[in-house]
Design a protein around this motif. Structure first.
Motif, PDB file in Angstrom:
ATOM      1  N   GLN B   6       0.832  -1.185   0.000  1.00 56.26           N
ATOM      2  CA  GLN B   6       0.000   0.000   0.000  1.00 56.26           C
ATOM      3  C   GLN B   6       0.874   1.246   0.000  1.00 56.26           C
ATOM      4  OE1 GLN B   6      -3.076  -1.682   3.252  1.00 56.26           O
ATOM      5  NE2 GLN B   6      -3.739   0.233   2.271  1.00 56.26           N
ATOM      6  N   THR B   7       0.479   2.214  -0.819  1.00 59.44           N
ATOM      7  CA  THR B   7       1.185   3.489  -0.849  1.00 59.44           C
ATOM      8  C   THR B   7       0.191   4.641  -0.922  1.00 59.44           C
ATOM      9  OG1 THR B   7       1.354   3.368  -3.263  1.00 59.44           O
ATOM     10  CG2 THR B   7       3.235   2.563  -1.978  1.00 59.44           C
ATOM     11  N   PRO B   8       0.524   5.780  -0.321  1.00 57.14           N
ATOM     12  CA  PRO B   8       1.647   5.974   0.580  1.00 57.14           C
ATOM     13  C   PRO B   8       1.355   5.383   1.961  1.00 57.14           C
ATOM     14  CG  PRO B   8       0.314   7.955   0.490  1.00 57.14           C
ATOM     15  CD  PRO B   8      -0.312   6.992  -0.485  1.00 57.14           C
ATOM     16  N   ARG B   9       2.330   5.235   2.786  1.00 53.75           N
ATOM     17  CA  ARG B   9       2.124   4.689   4.115  1.00 53.75           C
ATOM     18  C   ARG B   9       1.563   5.735   5.082  1.00 53.75           C
ATOM     19  NH1 ARG B   9       4.749   0.656   6.274  1.00 53.75           N
ATOM     20  NH2 ARG B   9       3.119   0.934   7.850  1.00 53.75           N
ATOM     21  N   GLY B 106      -2.439  -5.546   3.701  1.00 54.56           N
ATOM     22  CA  GLY B 106      -1.274  -4.685   3.683  1.00 54.56           C
ATOM     23  C   GLY B 106      -1.110  -4.006   5.035  1.00 54.56           C
ATOM     24  N   GLU B 107      -0.050  -3.217   5.168  1.00 57.78           N
ATOM     25  CA  GLU B 107       0.211  -2.538   6.435  1.00 57.78           C
ATOM     26  C   GLU B 107      -0.620  -1.273   6.591  1.00 57.78           C
ATOM     27  OE1 GLU B 107       4.795  -4.094   7.153  1.00 57.78           O
ATOM     28  OE2 GLU B 107       4.420  -2.011   6.585  1.00 57.78           O
ATOM     29  N   GLY B 108      -1.249  -0.846   5.517  1.00 60.12           N
ATOM     30  CA  GLY B 108      -2.168   0.276   5.606  1.00 60.12           C
ATOM     31  C   GLY B 108      -1.574   1.612   5.214  1.00 60.12           C
ATOM     32  N   SER B 109      -2.465   2.543   4.919  1.00 63.59           N
ATOM     33  CA  SER B 109      -2.108   3.942   4.667  1.00 63.59           C
ATOM     34  C   SER B 109      -2.767   4.763   5.769  1.00 63.59           C
ATOM     35  CB  SER B 109      -2.636   4.402   3.305  1.00 63.59           C
ATOM     36  OG  SER B 109      -1.991   3.748   2.239  1.00 63.59           O
ATOM     37  N   ARG B 110      -1.923   5.417   6.551  1.00 63.19           N
ATOM     38  CA  ARG B 110      -2.470   6.206   7.661  1.00 63.19           C
ATOM     39  C   ARG B 110      -2.699   7.629   7.200  1.00 63.19           C
ATOM     40  NH1 ARG B 110      -3.610   5.400  12.623  1.00 63.19           N
ATOM     41  NH2 ARG B 110      -2.436   3.433  12.754  1.00 63.19           N
ATOM     42  N   LEU B 111      -3.964   8.018   7.183  1.00 62.65           N
ATOM     43  CA  LEU B 111      -4.365   9.344   6.738  1.00 62.65           C
ATOM     44  C   LEU B 111      -4.720  10.207   7.939  1.00 62.65           C
ATOM     45  CD1 LEU B 111      -5.385  11.432   4.617  1.00 62.65           C
ATOM     46  CD2 LEU B 111      -7.599  10.258   4.698  1.00 62.65           C
TER      47      LEU B 111
END
Lengths: 112, 114
Positions: B6-9, B106-111
């Motif tokens: 996943q991008t961006p992180r 995935g490790e995720g995208s933190r928003l």
């Protein structure tokens, strides 16, 4: 609607203690049931699953039995380790829906 | 074998902006799902795609949209961001076209929305 309820955390245990994390579900049919685990800094990963009533899922010393009568899927482990510290999510899924319904997660902290 | 990417992180946006998140599934996986993870709500289902078709959608406003490309990569977009959209957005892929299939996250995208 369909839902999953997990016990509130955090759960703090000493190493080698017995673990139970309660999970109950509300559903209008017979879903498949899952436990996922999220270790610090990592994505969720499947821990175990059961697809029909009375099935027992097991992995890494963890077990859970699909109880239709009590609509439950409690997670148990006989002797926890520090490395088991993580967030545990109970989930269900129905055929043809292509989605999973997750509980809010239970954080487990195991102390040495 | 590469996992779900996943991008961006991490990303920080302000209210009213829009954001696009990307997900590359495990090679061979054709099903891609998106979930929103927040401390109080746990994981909430956003949508699921299979072979470029959305097969299910969760209870989110129309500001949340997604798509899948022919190579199974997926994107999700959130327009007119609100403070409450701050969350970890998780993508998951699956090999099996079945409700018993394992999801690989995935490790995720933190928003963060300011």
């Amino acid at each position: 609607g369909d839902s999953v309820t997990q016990m509130e955390g955090p759960v703090t245990l000493s190493e080698e203690a017995f673990l139970t994390i309660n999970c109950t579900y509300t559903a209008t049919g017979y879903p498949s049931l899952f436990w996922y685990v999220q270790y610090p800094g990592e994505g969720l990963q499947l821990l175990l699953k059961a697809t029909k009533a009375d099935d027992k899922g097991s992995n890494k010393g963890f077990e859970a039995t699909y109880r239709k009568e009590t609509t439950s899927f409690h997670l148990e482990k006989g002797s926890v380790q520090v490395s088991d510290s993580a967030v545990y999510f109970c989930a269900l899924s129905f055929s043809g829906t292509y989605k999973y319904i997750f509980g809010t997660g239970t954080r487990l902290k195991v102390l040495a | 074998k590469a996992g779900v990417t996943q991008t961006p992180r991490y990303l920080i946006k302000t209210r009213g902006q829009q954001v696009t998140l990307s997900c590359s599934p495990i090679s061979g996986h054709r099903s891609v799902s998106w979930y929103q993870q927040t401390p109080g709500q746990g994981l909430q289902f956003l949508f699921e795609y299979f072979s470029e078709t959305q097969r299910n959608k969760g209870n989110f406003p129309g500001r949340f949209s997604g798509r899948q490309f022919s190579n199974s990569r997926s994107e999700m977009n959130v327009s007119t961001l609100e403070l409450g959209d701050s969350a970890l957005y998780l993508c998951a892929s699956s090999l099996a076209d079945s409700h018993t299939g394992e999801l690989f996250f995935g490790e995720g995208s933190r928003l963060t929305v300011l």
